[in-house]
Design a protein around this motif. Structure first.
Motif, PDB file in Angstrom:
ATOM      1  N   SER A 119       0.830  -1.212   0.000  1.00  0.00           N
ATOM      2  CA  SER A 119       0.000   0.000   0.000  1.00  0.00           C
ATOM      3  C   SER A 119       0.860   1.256   0.000  1.00  0.00           C
ATOM      4  N   GLU A 120       1.969   1.258   0.753  1.00  0.00           N
ATOM      5  CA  GLU A 120       2.878   2.397   0.748  1.00  0.00           C
ATOM      6  C   GLU A 120       3.468   2.605  -0.633  1.00  0.00           C
ATOM      7  N   LYS A 143      -9.106   2.977   0.831  1.00  0.00           N
ATOM      8  CA  LYS A 143      -8.748   3.575   2.111  1.00  0.00           C
ATOM      9  C   LYS A 143      -9.179   5.039   2.111  1.00  0.00           C
ATOM     10  N   SER A 144      -9.087   5.674   3.262  1.00  0.00           N
ATOM     11  CA  SER A 144      -9.460   7.081   3.350  1.00  0.00           C
ATOM     12  C   SER A 144      -8.376   7.964   2.742  1.00  0.00           C
ATOM     13  N   ASN A 145      -8.765   9.187   2.397  1.00  0.00           N
ATOM     14  CA  ASN A 145      -7.825  10.165   1.869  1.00  0.00           C
ATOM     15  C   ASN A 145      -6.683  10.386   2.855  1.00  0.00           C
ATOM     16  N   LEU A 151       0.310   7.015   4.170  1.00  0.00           N
ATOM     17  CA  LEU A 151       1.067   5.976   3.476  1.00  0.00           C
ATOM     18  C   LEU A 151       2.163   6.594   2.608  1.00  0.00           C
ATOM     19  N   ALA A 152       1.809   7.630   1.869  1.00  0.00           N
ATOM     20  CA  ALA A 152       2.782   8.287   0.991  1.00  0.00           C
ATOM     21  C   ALA A 152       3.886   8.959   1.802  1.00  0.00           C
ATOM     22  N   THR A 153       3.520   9.562   2.923  1.00  0.00           N
ATOM     23  CA  THR A 153       4.511  10.225   3.780  1.00  0.00           C
ATOM     24  C   THR A 153       5.502   9.213   4.345  1.00  0.00           C
TER      25      THR A 153
END
Length: 294
Positions: A119-120, A143-145, A151-153
């Motif tokens: 997911s990341e 998933k939620s916003n 995840l991106a962070t």
């Protein structure tokens, strides 16, 4: 409608292949994902799709995510070091665009991505590389916003920690690789050591099918001696060696042929005038999309 359906898909094929390859690090697997996406595209009523591009990216990403989860299990059992399958470059006429493309398919980045959860990896690639909004990513991942932002962070943090930032030019890269392979063929140990960073790392991927190092080899002296030994053995066994330059994964690389048959795809990372990493892909399954014979 059939012709229009195919045209829409082909207009988005490059993006889909880019997503699938960066998600998996496997060219053959990526092409399978894109083909599966096309088959699903052929099954739906296109007239009901508000945004064909969004639909295709969503389906492709979800398939890639599922494939990545399976691939991670296989890689836990992989024999030796795992390296991404070489991706031959498709050059862009805009040098700035090309530089960005090169960076997103580099072996160093793809290895760093292996440390992320599926997911990341998806959140990072879809947002930072393919410029999707977090609302779009939330729909893809289910998933939620806010969760997707997190995840991106986390992904960016891991990548900064585990991905070296090599600074070089294409000219310096090719010059060093040329000098390295020349010294290796001539058995010039001292010359090899001067070309290598003190803490150089050699990654070798045979996939358990051909001879390769069982783990990362570190240190200039050890790596230099290894290559002198390899090319010395070629000479003793009268194995004819030929090389072919090919850009793959964003930089110049060498295809090495043994008696006319492709044996290794070799590329390097360069920083401050020295070779910091060498990547030698020898797994035959990962060489199948490269020129097989000289």
């Amino acid at each position: 409608m059939s012709d229009e359906r195919t045209l829409i898909f082909e207009q988005n094929r490059h993006t889909l292949e880019g997503i699938a390859y960066r998600m998996l690090g496997e060219l053959s697997g990526a092409l399978d994902i894109v083909q599966e996406t096309y088959l699903k595209w052929c099954e739906i009523d296109v007239s009901t799709v508000h945004s064909p591009r969004a639909w295709l990216i969503t389906v492709c990403s979800r398939i890639a995510l599922n494939q990545l989860k399976s691939a991670r299990v296989r890689r836990e059992l992989y024999v030796g070091e795992w390296l991404p399958e070489p991706l031959p470059d498709q050059l862009n006429q805009d040098p700035r665009v090309q530089l960005e493309l090169d960076d997103t398919v580099s072996v160093a980045l793809l290895l760093a991505l292996e440390r992320l959860s599926p997911s990341e990896r998806a959140a990072f690639l879809l947002h930072d590389v393919f410029n999707l909004s977090f609302n779009e990513i939330a729909n893809i991942l289910g998933k939620s916003n806010a969760n997707c932002r997190q995840l991106a962070t986390r992904a960016r943090k891991h990548i900064r920690e585990h991905r070296p930032r090599f600074q070089t030019t294409p000219e310096e890269h090719q010059t060093l690789l040329e000098a390295f392979i020349s010294a290796a063929r001539q058995g010039e140990l001292d010359r090899l050591v001067t070309l290598l960073a003190n803490q150089v790392e050699l990654y070798s991927d045979g996939g358990g099918q051909v001879e390769a190092l069982p783990s990362i080899l570190c240190g200039a002296e050890k790596v230099a001696k290894f290559f002198v030994s390899v090319f010395g053995r070629y000479q003793r066994n009268a194995i004819a060696i030929q090389t072919l330059w090919l850009r793959f994964n964003g930089s110049s690389g060498l295809l090495i042929y043994e008696n006319g048959q492709l044996a290794t795809a070799l590329t390097i990372d360069v920083h401050a005038g020295h070779i910091y990493r060498l990547y030698a892909v020898r797994n035959p399954d990962k060489l199948s999309n490269l020129p097989a014979e000289m």
